[in-house]
Design an enzyme around this catalytic site. Structure first.
Site, PDB file in Angstrom:
ATOM      1  N   ASP A   1       0.838  -1.242   0.031  1.00  0.00           N
ATOM      2  CA  ASP A   1      -0.128   0.195  -0.101  1.00  0.00           C
ATOM      3  C   ASP A   1       0.636   1.248   0.038  1.00  0.00           C
ATOM      4  O   ASP A   1       2.014   1.168   0.204  1.00  0.00           O
ATOM      5  CB  ASP A   1      -0.937   0.000   1.338  1.00  0.00           C
ATOM      6  CG  ASP A   1      -2.193  -0.730   1.206  1.00  0.00           C
ATOM      7  OD1 ASP A   1      -2.432  -1.420  -0.071  1.00  0.00           O
ATOM      8  OD2 ASP A   1      -2.626  -1.291   2.236  1.00  0.00           O
TER       9      ASP A   1
ATOM     10  N   MET B   1      -7.840   7.811  10.105  1.00  0.00           N
ATOM     11  CA  MET B   1      -8.136   8.420   9.166  1.00  0.00           C
ATOM     12  C   MET B   1      -9.271   9.663   9.302  1.00  0.00           C
ATOM     13  O   MET B   1     -10.093  10.047   8.735  1.00  0.00           O
ATOM     14  CB  MET B   1      -8.980   7.662   7.974  1.00  0.00           C
ATOM     15  CG  MET B   1      -8.111   6.414   7.627  1.00  0.00           C
ATOM     16  SD  MET B   1      -8.949   5.064   6.707  1.00  0.00           S
ATOM     17  CE  MET B   1      -9.662   4.106   8.203  1.00  0.00           C
TER      18      MET B   1
ATOM     19  N   LYS C   1      -3.930   3.175  -3.074  1.00  0.00           N
ATOM     20  CA  LYS C   1      -5.023   3.395  -1.999  1.00  0.00           C
ATOM     21  C   LYS C   1      -4.531   4.513  -0.860  1.00  0.00           C
ATOM     22  O   LYS C   1      -3.811   4.326   0.180  1.00  0.00           O
ATOM     23  CB  LYS C   1      -5.376   2.080  -1.157  1.00  0.00           C
ATOM     24  CG  LYS C   1      -6.146   1.330  -1.825  1.00  0.00           C
ATOM     25  CD  LYS C   1      -7.508   1.094  -1.592  1.00  0.00           C
ATOM     26  CE  LYS C   1      -7.886   0.341  -0.614  1.00  0.00           C
ATOM     27  NZ  LYS C   1      -7.201  -0.949  -0.033  1.00  0.00           N
TER      28      LYS C   1
ATOM     29  N   ALA D   1       3.237   9.005  12.877  1.00  0.00           N
ATOM     30  CA  ALA D   1       3.862   8.435  14.322  1.00  0.00           C
ATOM     31  C   ALA D   1       5.093   7.665  13.728  1.00  0.00           C
ATOM     32  O   ALA D   1       5.145   6.797  13.134  1.00  0.00           O
ATOM     33  CB  ALA D   1       2.615   7.288  14.759  1.00  0.00           C
TER      34      ALA D   1
HETATM   35  N1  SAH Z   1      -3.875  -0.745   9.221  1.00  0.00           N
HETATM   36  C1  SAH Z   1      -3.295   0.562   9.668  1.00  0.00           C
HETATM   37  C2  SAH Z   1      -4.418   1.581   9.455  1.00  0.00           C
HETATM   38  C3  SAH Z   1      -4.833   1.669   8.221  1.00  0.00           C
HETATM   39  S1  SAH Z   1      -5.890   3.200   7.697  1.00  0.00           S
HETATM   40  C4  SAH Z   1      -2.900   0.355  11.133  1.00  0.00           C
HETATM   41  O1  SAH Z   1      -2.952  -0.584  11.620  1.00  0.00           O
HETATM   42  O2  SAH Z   1      -2.260   1.454  11.680  1.00  0.00           O
HETATM   43  C5  SAH Z   1      -4.881   4.502   7.589  1.00  0.00           C
HETATM   44  C6  SAH Z   1      -4.961   5.267   8.922  1.00  0.00           C
HETATM   45  O3  SAH Z   1      -3.874   5.007   9.768  1.00  0.00           O
HETATM   46  C7  SAH Z   1      -4.247   6.603   8.598  1.00  0.00           C
HETATM   47  O4  SAH Z   1      -5.296   7.671   8.066  1.00  0.00           O
HETATM   48  C8  SAH Z   1      -3.880   7.085   9.990  1.00  0.00           C
HETATM   49  O5  SAH Z   1      -5.108   7.448  10.822  1.00  0.00           O
HETATM   50  C9  SAH Z   1      -3.174   5.919  10.551  1.00  0.00           C
HETATM   51  N2  SAH Z   1      -1.765   5.858  10.487  1.00  0.00           N
HETATM   52  C10 SAH Z   1      -1.467   5.031   9.624  1.00  0.00           C
HETATM   53  N3  SAH Z   1       0.125   5.113   9.869  1.00  0.00           N
HETATM   54  C11 SAH Z   1       0.364   6.267  10.765  1.00  0.00           C
HETATM   55  C12 SAH Z   1       1.335   7.005  11.243  1.00  0.00           C
HETATM   56  N4  SAH Z   1       2.634   6.459  10.981  1.00  0.00           N
HETATM   57  N5  SAH Z   1       1.087   7.803  11.990  1.00  0.00           N
HETATM   58  C13 SAH Z   1      -0.243   8.246  12.135  1.00  0.00           C
HETATM   59  N6  SAH Z   1      -1.200   7.703  11.669  1.00  0.00           N
HETATM   60  C14 SAH Z   1      -1.180   6.681  11.143  1.00  0.00           C
END
Ligand code: SAH
Length: 478
Positions: free
Chosen positions: A254, A389, A276, A418
């Site tokens: 992704d 998100m 995506k 993060a």
């Molecule tokens: N499967 C992923 C989530 C996917 S949806 C998980 O478990 O983290 C995508 C969302 O994840 C982003 O819009 C954000 O809200 C969050 N996200 C993913 N990586 C991130 C990061 N490094 N810092 C902050 N939010 C993050």
């Protein structure tokens, strides 16, 4: 000095020690360390000292090692295969080495390389497989570092797998033609369904997979691993994810998965972008499902890399359903989800004794219509809420939670990127949260944590959300 022509002063060999005697002279820490090392083999280990330390005696009793409480005499070395001089005294060690040499037995004197006929390696033991690391005594710390790196690379079940391979050697030689087919067979054996079963501790499954592989003469069925890549920092990947990446033929990733993690695979692995990201869908979910099924049918080993954990807002449910329906084998490898990485960056306890004892993973994207989402009630009851998100929907999230009865003073923590070097932290209250929607400077992924537990975070590296408060819209002057 040229690296290509440098010669080894000590050459590694694997010595047969099964049932043979290894004699260690000495009764202190050094003797115990060598006894521990040799006890990883099936040698008969004997330690000799007139007054061995209690720790050594206890350890020896627990590990079937014989300790002779007596003074050293050269005839104790008779019939030994290896000798260690570990008395801690140079003169005594020298005498032991001289006596061993007189009997044509190779000797090692602990911490005295000049007296040694052989050195002991740093050892990665997956018996019958062993990786021995030597530096000719130049860098024991370096050797241990290499040992740790190799240890991480090799599956804990490698030994059992190698033993199974040995038991199949004759049958494979009868059944599978030598050359390329046999190489392919063993590659599938060590990489494919057999190895996967063994890694789960399922020996019967490993045998069944091997029988199947023999029946098909080594042509392997495809396999898809749905792998969590973690939040972004490449060293927050699990060891299992890293191992699967090294073995994959194809990596389907992704947009949010960092390049450094995608790059970890084999150089010749095919890499496919599934896209995506909000606003730029390069493939529909249906197309991705179909792609995974097709790759599986082609017999490929695929890593489907998703950011964070694959089962948290990762649409893994749809991919698993498609694979199940097509009869393609798959597995799931968990990853560190963004909420956990964000909490770690903020030193924020997600559960806090007496304050928060449950947790909600939610997204700002389920707020269509006017019904209150049921997680709002949980938030009011004290749960810590992680919003994925949620940047563009920040105002709606804040509004709905306040409608449900959550105080506008409830603490909020926001983390962009993060776990990464360019992360940014912001904090404030529910009343400040709507401002987040206007933060077009936040182009990275953003995670928001809401709840009383947030008050326990460390705000030293965080800026107030209110610094970007919404400017009230002035009525147009007519
Ligand atoms: N499967 C992923 C989530 C996917 S949806 C998980 O478990 O983290 C995508 C969302 O994840 C982003 O819009 C954000 O809200 C969050 N996200 C993913 N990586 C991130 C990061 N490094 N810092 C902050 N939010 C993050």
């Amino acid at each position: 000095m040229s690296g290509n022509t440098a010669k080894l002063n000590a050459f590694p060999v694997f010595m047969r020690v099964d049932g043979r005697r290894v004699v260690i002279i000495g009764g202190g820490d050094e003797a115990l360390a060598k006894a521990r090392l040799m006890a990883q083999s099936s040698a008969e280990v004997v330690v000799v000292d007139p007054a061995p330390e209690a720790e050594l005696v206890r350890w020896a009793a627990d590990n079937g090692v014989l300790v002779l409480h007596q003074a050293y005499g050269p005839d104790l070395l008779d019939g030994a295969t290896l000798v260690f001089a570990a008395t801690g005294e140079e003169k005594a060690d020298k005498a032991v080495v001289a006596d061993a040499r007189a009997r044509h037995i190779p000797a090692n004197a602990v911490d005295r390389p000049e007296l040694c006929d052989f050195f002991t390696p740093a050892l990665v033991n997956r018996a019958p497989v062993a990786v021995a690391i030597g530096t000719e005594g130049a860098g024991p710390v370096l050797a241990q570092m290499i040992r740790a790196a190799v240890d991480r690379m090799l599956s804990p079940s490698l030994g059992a797998l190698a033993s199974l391979a040995a038991s199949y050697r004759d049958r494979v030689e009868e059944t599978v033609p030598r050359g390329a087919p046999r190489r392919r067979f063993w590659k599938s054996f060590f990489n494919g369904a057999t190895a996967r079963s063994m890694a789960r501790g399922d020996e019967a499954g490993a045998v069944a997979a091997t029988e199947k592989l023999l029946a098909t003469k080594g042509s392997e069925a495809g396999h898809i691993a749905l792998v969590g890549a973690g939040p972004g920092a490449e060293d927050l990947l699990t060891l299992r994810a890293q191992r699967l990446l090294m073995e994959a033929d194809v990596i389907v990733h992704d947009a949010l998965v960092p390049e450094a993690v995608v790059a970890m695979g084999r150089r010749d692995a095919e890499r496919m972008h599934a896209g995506k990201r909000k606003g730029c869908h390069s493939k529909t979910q249906g197309e991705i499902n179909a792609l995974l099924v097709e790759l599986g049918r082609e017999g490929k080993r695929v890593v489907r890399l998703k950011c964070g954990d694959p089962l948290v807002f990762g649409r893994a449910g749809e991919e698993m359903a498609a694979l199940r329906e097509a009869g393609i084998s798959y597995e799931v490898v968990p990853g560190i989800t963004a909420a956990f990485a964000a909490a770690a960056d903020f030193e924020l306890p997600l559960t806090l004794r007496g304050v928060a004892s449950s947790m909600v993973f939610t997204t700002g994207h389920d707020l269509k219509g006017h019904a209150l989402p049921d997680w709002a009630k949980l938030a009011v009851a004290g749960a810590t809420v992680a919003v994925y998100m949620g940047r563009t929907t920040a105002a709606e999230v804040a509004g709905r939670l306040q409608d449900a009865g959550l105080s506008p003073d409830t603490a909020v923590a926001v983390v962009e990127n993060a776990s990464l070097g360019n992360r940014r932290l912001a904090h404030g209250t529910l009343a400040d949260l709507p401002a987040l929607a206007d933060r077009s400077d936040m182009t990275g992924p953003v995670l928001t944590i809401i709840g009383d537990a947030v008050a326990g975070a460390n705000f030293n590296h965080s800026e107030p959300l209110s610094a970007h408060a919404r400017v009230p819209q002035l009525p147009a002057l007519v």
